[in-house]
Design a protein around this motif. Structure first.
Motif, PDB file in Angstrom:
ATOM      1  N   ASP B 124      37.513  23.577  42.109  1.00  9.77           N
ATOM      2  CA  ASP B 124      36.489  24.590  41.876  1.00  9.77           C
ATOM      3  C   ASP B 124      36.976  25.954  42.339  1.00  9.77           C
ATOM      4  OD1 ASP B 124      34.490  23.215  40.622  1.00  9.77           O
ATOM      5  OD2 ASP B 124      33.442  22.670  42.457  1.00  9.77           O
ATOM      6  N   TRP B 125      37.603  25.982  43.501  1.00  9.96           N
ATOM      7  CA  TRP B 125      38.047  27.257  44.042  1.00  9.96           C
ATOM      8  C   TRP B 125      39.182  27.838  43.221  1.00  9.96           C
ATOM      9  CZ3 TRP B 125      34.666  29.628  46.696  1.00  9.96           C
ATOM     10  CH2 TRP B 125      34.989  30.802  47.371  1.00  9.96           C
ATOM     11  N   MET B 126      39.974  26.958  42.592  1.00 10.42           N
ATOM     12  CA  MET B 126      41.018  27.444  41.692  1.00 10.42           C
ATOM     13  C   MET B 126      40.403  28.239  40.547  1.00 10.42           C
ATOM     14  SD  MET B 126      43.585  24.162  41.502  1.00 10.42           S
ATOM     15  CE  MET B 126      44.500  24.830  40.134  1.00 10.42           C
ATOM     16  N   VAL B 127      39.261  27.783  40.051  1.00  9.05           N
ATOM     17  CA  VAL B 127      38.578  28.530  38.990  1.00  9.05           C
ATOM     18  C   VAL B 127      38.129  29.882  39.522  1.00  9.05           C
ATOM     19  CG1 VAL B 127      36.618  28.562  37.409  1.00  9.05           C
ATOM     20  CG2 VAL B 127      37.832  26.427  37.836  1.00  9.05           C
ATOM     21  N   LEU B 129      39.427  31.624  41.978  1.00  5.71           N
ATOM     22  CA  LEU B 129      40.583  32.500  42.180  1.00  5.71           C
ATOM     23  C   LEU B 129      41.190  32.941  40.855  1.00  5.71           C
ATOM     24  CD1 LEU B 129      42.468  30.798  45.141  1.00  5.71           C
ATOM     25  CD2 LEU B 129      40.869  32.706  45.193  1.00  5.71           C
ATOM     26  N   GLY B 130      41.188  32.034  39.877  1.00  9.04           N
ATOM     27  CA  GLY B 130      41.904  32.317  38.651  1.00  9.04           C
ATOM     28  C   GLY B 130      41.115  33.123  37.653  1.00  9.04           C
ATOM     29  N   ARG B 131      39.816  32.908  37.582  1.00  6.33           N
ATOM     30  CA  ARG B 131      39.068  33.430  36.444  1.00  6.33           C
ATOM     31  C   ARG B 131      37.902  34.342  36.773  1.00  6.33           C
ATOM     32  NH1 ARG B 131      42.565  33.515  32.600  1.00  6.33           N
ATOM     33  NH2 ARG B 131      43.522  31.502  32.180  1.00  6.33           N
ATOM     34  N   LYS B 132      37.638  34.577  38.054  1.00  5.87           N
ATOM     35  CA  LYS B 132      36.498  35.436  38.368  1.00  5.87           C
ATOM     36  C   LYS B 132      36.967  36.794  38.864  1.00  5.87           C
ATOM     37  CE  LYS B 132      33.370  31.602  39.444  1.00  5.87           C
ATOM     38  NZ  LYS B 132      32.446  31.004  40.438  1.00  5.87           N
ATOM     39  N   ALA B 176      41.370  35.924  47.916  1.00  2.00           N
ATOM     40  CA  ALA B 176      42.563  36.542  47.333  1.00  2.00           C
ATOM     41  C   ALA B 176      42.253  37.956  46.863  1.00  2.00           C
ATOM     42  CB  ALA B 176      43.129  35.693  46.192  1.00  2.00           C
TER      43      ALA B 176
END
Lengths: 216, 216
Positions: B124-127, B129-132, B176
């Motif tokens: 979930d956190w990857m989303v 970091l990656g897309r928000k 990040a």
DNA sequence: CGCAGGTTTGAATGTCGTCAAACCAAGTGG
DNA sequence: CCACTTGGTTTGACGACATTCAAACCTGCG
């Protein structure tokens, strides 16, 4: 995920398994016949992704053959499972796997070890997504693919060669970049002599340590 | 990570445990007396981070009380474990935990479930970091903290209030972003009336659904 | 009060995303 | 064999958003 089955377990696995093949883009819902069935990737590459409300997606993991796919006693959290290349898988119904697990504490232990390793890998990727720039992300992905292709001596200045099993769009979804940015960074690596590219897919690396340096 | 122990197990746990307290910034190496000892966070918040060669760090997880901390049969992968607030923990030597686990298949099962849940959270956190974008990340973090403080009815238009247990620098490392960007986004949420801030720490949310909308 | 650490705001810079167009490779059918 | 199509790839120009650098501002505490 790595293979975690002994030979005897693999035999039980195979006797109850059904094989199937899939084309790139096919959705491999694990809830096919039985909820939370388990599967073994015997060929090709599978991508795991989450989709946001606005339709954009983020890849959260890749499964290379011969990785295990799916999860025990599944959680509610939905992950989209999709073939990234031509894929062969081998499914096992839920009850067979549960029987295997309960008869083998070691298997459960190895499943635990494996999920901890997956967790480590996910956290590594969080660093890539959070703290690396576009160039470092692309280089990191190439390092990952090289490693999965058996390239071991990373910092020894040795060379390597491998195919990119993903489209630029898949790379972009995995790296949280756009297709265009991925292209530009690959071109830059090529211009700088770090990698060679043929047919958009075949990568040759004269010196792995130079690629590693670019990965941050 | 959530609590996974029964009362009886907790008793064994407590009888062999040693308590200690720590100040923000303290490093809580789990390899203190015994390699890969296990610990229970009984108060405060612990941050898990990875450090890059250039010194920048990325938080890869938070542990709220009463979460379990550490890992069985640890892997080689180094995670820095640090107190984010005043923290109380309760350590158990490796052999005690191993005995507990081998005598209780259910415990091992729950550890497996928990690591799978951790994996889900990491993804979930990857989303995030990656897309928000910055605004959505800050709002997402506030939602996370609110949920950890027992706020349940997210989309019901109810209000809520909680303290930010992290400094702006810790938030930036988790999201990040830079400290400045975190500040600017918090200020924007405040100007837009989505949240109220007192003393840089106390957050009041008149309508959780509005904050949720900002989180993407 | 005055210091110290953390926080907030402003202005300038740079990297990546967006939009647009051209390019390439592989497969199909005439 | 070649024209044509299709999907994926590459490159360019421009703009938006986050970072960087700098300065001012709170808050708690000695």
């Amino acid at each position: 995920m790595c293979a975690v089955l002994t030979l005897a377990e693999l035999r039980t696995f195979a006797e109850n398994a059904r094989r199937s093949s899939h084309e790139p883009g096919d959705h491999l819902m694990l809830e096919d016949s039985e909820l939370t069935s388990y599967a073994n990737v015997t060929g090709g590459i599978v991508k795991l992704s989450r989709v946001m409300r606005d339709g954009r997606q983020q890849l959260v993991g890749l499964q290379f053959a011969p990785d295990l796919l799916g999860r025990l006693f599944g959680t509610e959290n939905k992950v989209t499972v999709e073939a990234a290349s031509p894929v062969d898988i081998c499914r096992v119904p839920k009850h067979v796997l549960e029987a295997l697990v309960s008869s083998s504490p070691e298997l459960k232990q190895r499943l635990l070890d494996q999920s901890l390793q997956d967790l480590d890998e996910a956290r590594d990727w969080m660093v890539t997504l959070g703290r690396k720039d576009a160039q470092q992300r692309v280089a990191s992905l190439m390092m990952l693919i090289a490693r999965r292709n058996g390239v071991e001596e990373i910092d020894s200045g040795r060379g390597a060669a491998f195919d990119l099993p993903l489209t630029r769009a898949d790379m972009a979804d995995l790296l949280a970049l756009t297709v265009e940015t991925v292209c530009r960074q690959i071109s830059k690596l090529r211009k700088d002599g770090v990698v060679g590219i043929r047919n958009h897919r075949r990568v040759t690396v004269p010196d792995m340590s130079r690629l590693s340096a670019r990965a941050g």
